[in-house]
Each structure stands twice: as C-alpha cells, then as structure tokens.
Scaffold this active site. Structure first.
Site, PDB file in Angstrom:
ATOM      1  N   ALA A  90      42.756  23.779 -17.785  1.00 10.91           N
ATOM      2  CA  ALA A  90      41.564  23.300 -17.088  1.00 10.91           C
ATOM      3  C   ALA A  90      40.575  22.741 -18.121  1.00 10.91           C
ATOM      4  CB  ALA A  90      40.919  24.455 -16.328  1.00 10.91           C
ATOM      5  N   GLN A  92      37.733  23.700 -18.868  1.00  9.14           N
ATOM      6  CA  GLN A  92      37.139  24.784 -19.649  1.00  9.14           C
ATOM      7  C   GLN A  92      38.197  25.775 -20.143  1.00  9.14           C
ATOM      8  OE1 GLN A  92      34.245  25.229 -20.986  1.00  9.14           O
ATOM      9  NE2 GLN A  92      33.320  23.376 -20.140  1.00  9.14           N
ATOM     10  N   SER A  93      39.404  25.284 -20.400  1.00  8.68           N
ATOM     11  CA  SER A  93      40.474  26.167 -20.866  1.00  8.68           C
ATOM     12  C   SER A  93      40.172  26.738 -22.256  1.00  8.68           C
ATOM     13  CB  SER A  93      41.788  25.387 -20.904  1.00  8.68           C
ATOM     14  OG  SER A  93      42.747  26.077 -21.677  1.00  8.68           O
ATOM     15  N   ASN A  94      40.191  28.064 -22.338  1.00 10.52           N
ATOM     16  CA  ASN A  94      40.054  28.719 -23.643  1.00 10.52           C
ATOM     17  C   ASN A  94      41.308  28.506 -24.476  1.00 10.52           C
ATOM     18  OD1 ASN A  94      37.508  30.115 -23.023  1.00 10.52           O
ATOM     19  ND2 ASN A  94      38.758  31.267 -21.557  1.00 10.52           N
ATOM     20  N   CYS A  96      43.256  25.879 -24.463  1.00  9.85           N
ATOM     21  CA  CYS A  96      43.246  24.538 -25.050  1.00  9.85           C
ATOM     22  C   CYS A  96      42.308  24.486 -26.259  1.00  9.85           C
ATOM     23  CB  CYS A  96      42.862  23.497 -24.003  1.00  9.85           C
ATOM     24  SG  CYS A  96      44.190  23.234 -22.796  1.00  9.85           S
TER      25      CYS A  96
END
Ligand SMILES: *Cc1c(COP(=O)(O)O)cnc(C)c1O
Length: 343
Positions: A90, A92-94, A96
C-alpha cells in the site's frame, strides 16, 4: 524444566540449522531489540506483568518487523546475484519503506508497486520511499497488483537489472525464519517465558516465524495474532503453511495445523487502515500511560486487541506485546490531530 544454554533449543537440530542460516544474514538491524516492562499499564490491567519487545527499534530508516525479515531475504537476494529489489504494498506500506532502505544500504536499486493515489501532501512512508530513492509504480486497483508486479519484474530482467522479487510483507518461508530466530533472541532475554505473546498479524510471516521458533526453542505459551485485515480462517491457513515451509528450510517436515495457530479477527471488521475508537483508544492509552507510540494500522489495532482481551480476562498472567513498528504511518496525510486524538 531444566535450564538450557541460550539457543540450544528444544530441537537442537533445527536450532543449529537456523543458526547456520542466521549467520549468513545481512546485518542491517540493531538487535537484540530491548524488552521493556510496561509497569503502569500492567498494573492498570491487573496482569502479573506486561512486557513489550521493541521491534519498532530495529533501527534502519525507523525500523519495524520487516527489517528482520529483510536481513534473511537480502542474503537470499545476494546469493541469487541480485542488483535490484522489487516488491509491492500500500502507499503507506512499512514493508516497502524498509525494503527501500535495505536496498539503499546494500547499493541495490529498488522498485515499488504501490496501490493508491498519493496527493501532493502525502508524507509518512511514501515520503521516505522517495527520499530513499525507490522507483515507484502506482496502480489504482489492488487486483492488478500481482500482474503489474510480475510485469515490472520481467521488464527489469529484460533490461539486465538482475531483479529479486520480494513477497508481500516479506512473508516467504525465508522471511519467516527471521522471526523464529527472533523468538530465540527473546527467550535468551527473559528469565521466565511469558504466558502469552500478542502481535499484529497480516501477511503472516511474523507469526509463522514465532510459531516455528516456539517449537524450535521450547516456548509453550500462547502466540496470539490480532488479525489486521483477514478472517481467522484465512490467516490461520497462511501462517500454518508458511511455518510448515519454513520448517523444511531447517531440514524438518513439521505440520502445523491451521487450528493450532491462534488468531483473533474480532478487531479488523472496519477494514485495513480504517481508524476506529479501538485504535484511537489504544494509541492514547499506550502513549499517555507509557510514552510508547503505536501506529494507527497495525500495532494500534493489536494493542487495542490486547487491552480488550486482557480486560475480558481472555488473556492473563505474564503478557508480552511484540511491537512490530509502523509509527511512520502516523505522519501519513490521512491521520491528523483530529483523527488520532479526538474522542
Ligand atoms: C507488516 C507489519 C505487521 C504484520 O506482519 P506480518 O508478518 O505481515 O504479519 C505488523 N506490524 C507492522 C507495523 C507491520 O508493518
């Protein structure tokens, strides 16, 4: 039970196979992470003890649980001769953000397939992905994710960029091994095993690793995954399957059944990343009683579950909250002083 040497394990063969793989990992995390007591909150909940394992302090670009998985995954990528990491998540992917940081730290390129449409003001993980130099491909619909990810991978391959594909959330069997190793780390830090470990569970690799680690190192307490976005049934199958495959990497052929995996899906009805009073309350309680920050998506939901389960006496005794990080999302555009602190 007799006192055993640290990490000798209940299953020495699996423990030693794990130690061999762990020795080859890339060193990007600051470990061991601290274990701290939350005395005020523990007293308030009337539990014997409330501990927190601070995997929000793994260090690399604000850390979190993906950093441990990436240590193991980077070794796999290096063995494959990779020059680039590709993954998806997403906006706001942590995962990524930590992948972008891991890539930067190893001199690798990084490409991210992110679902959603950022506004000009989007901050948090998305800001850091850009700062860390990741190339970003946007998709508007999550159902296109697998296809676009595969296309990105093929294109990079054709261009000779030697890409390595990381699974969603870093949750491959190899990624899960990092949390089997982390459970061993935890047990060497404690004099008594906790009765119950509570964590946020989503792509399943963290919980799978802990469950596997429990068998390797002889932890017999509960491991309760608070589901972030799926039914218990789905998540239990995913976790069991990952733990089984990870056991094969250690020369075992263990068969965890989905029913053995403890998952609670009571707190995810609002949907992924949707803030309800559960997360708001938990974020405020942890912040104001302990000065400890939990995030709106994962650890806030899991902390809300922990508070509720312990108030209802569904969990008791010595509790350990496994903090998996995620606080960077507090600075995403969608969260602000009204949504986070209003009641
Ligand atoms: C990814 C993530 C989790 C969930 O871990 P999984 O291994 O995907 O189940 C929990 N907390 C935070 C902050 C995360 O970023």
């Amino acid at each position: 039970m007799s006192v055993s040497a640290p990490n000798s394990g209940a299953n020495p063969a699996a423990a030693s196979a794990l130690a061999t793989i762990a020795a080859r990992r890339s060193s990007i995390a600051s470990t061991p992470t601290p274990v701290q007591q939350l005395a005020t909150l523990g007293k308030q909940l009337a539990v014997e003890q409330l501990l927190v394992k601070r995997d929000d302090l793994t260090g690399l670009a604000f850390g979190g649980n993906k950093t441990r998985k990436l240590e193991f995954l980077l070794a796999e990528a290096a063995a494959a001769g990779a020059k680039m990491l590709i993954t998806a998540g997403a906006i706001q992917s942590n995962h990524c953000r930590q992948t972008a940081a891991a890539a930067a730290s190893q001199g690798l390129d990084c490409q991210l397939v992110l679902t959603g449409q950022p506004s000009d003001k989007e901050g948090g993980n998305y800001l850091l992905d850009n700062l860390l130099g990741a190339e970003i491909i946007f998709i508007s619909d999550r159902k296109d994710r697998d296809r676009v990810l595969q296309e990105a991978f093929s294109t990079a391959q054709q261009q000779g960029r030697q890409p390595f594909l990381l699974p969603y959330g870093g949750s491959s069997p190899t990624g899960a091994l990092a949390y089997a190793h982390a459970l061993g780390e935890l047990l060497t830090q404690l004099q008594h095993h906790p009765d119950c470990i509570v964590l946020a569970s989503s792509s399943g690799g963290t919980q799978a690793g802990l469950v596997l680690g429990a068998r390797i190192f002889g932890y017999r307490g509960r491991i309760v995954g608070i589901s972030i976005d799926e039914s218990s049934q789905q998540l239990q199958s995913k976790v069991a399957s990952l733990a089984n495959k990870a056991s094969q990497l250690l020369g075992q052929d263990w068969k965890f059944a989905p029913q053995e995996i403890e998952v609670d899906d009571s707190y995810c009805q609002a949907g992924y990343g949707v803030l309800t009073t559960l997360e708001q309350d938990a974020m405020q309680v942890f912040a104001r009683q302990e000065g400890l920050l939990v995030d709106p998506v994962y650890t806030g939901r899991a902390a809300g579950g922990l508070l509720d389960l312990s108030r209802r006496k569904e969990i008791a005794g010595q509790l350990l909250f496994w903090h998996t990080g995620g606080q960077v999302a507090l600075f995403a555009e969608r969260y602000n002083v009204d949504t986070i602190t209003s009641k």
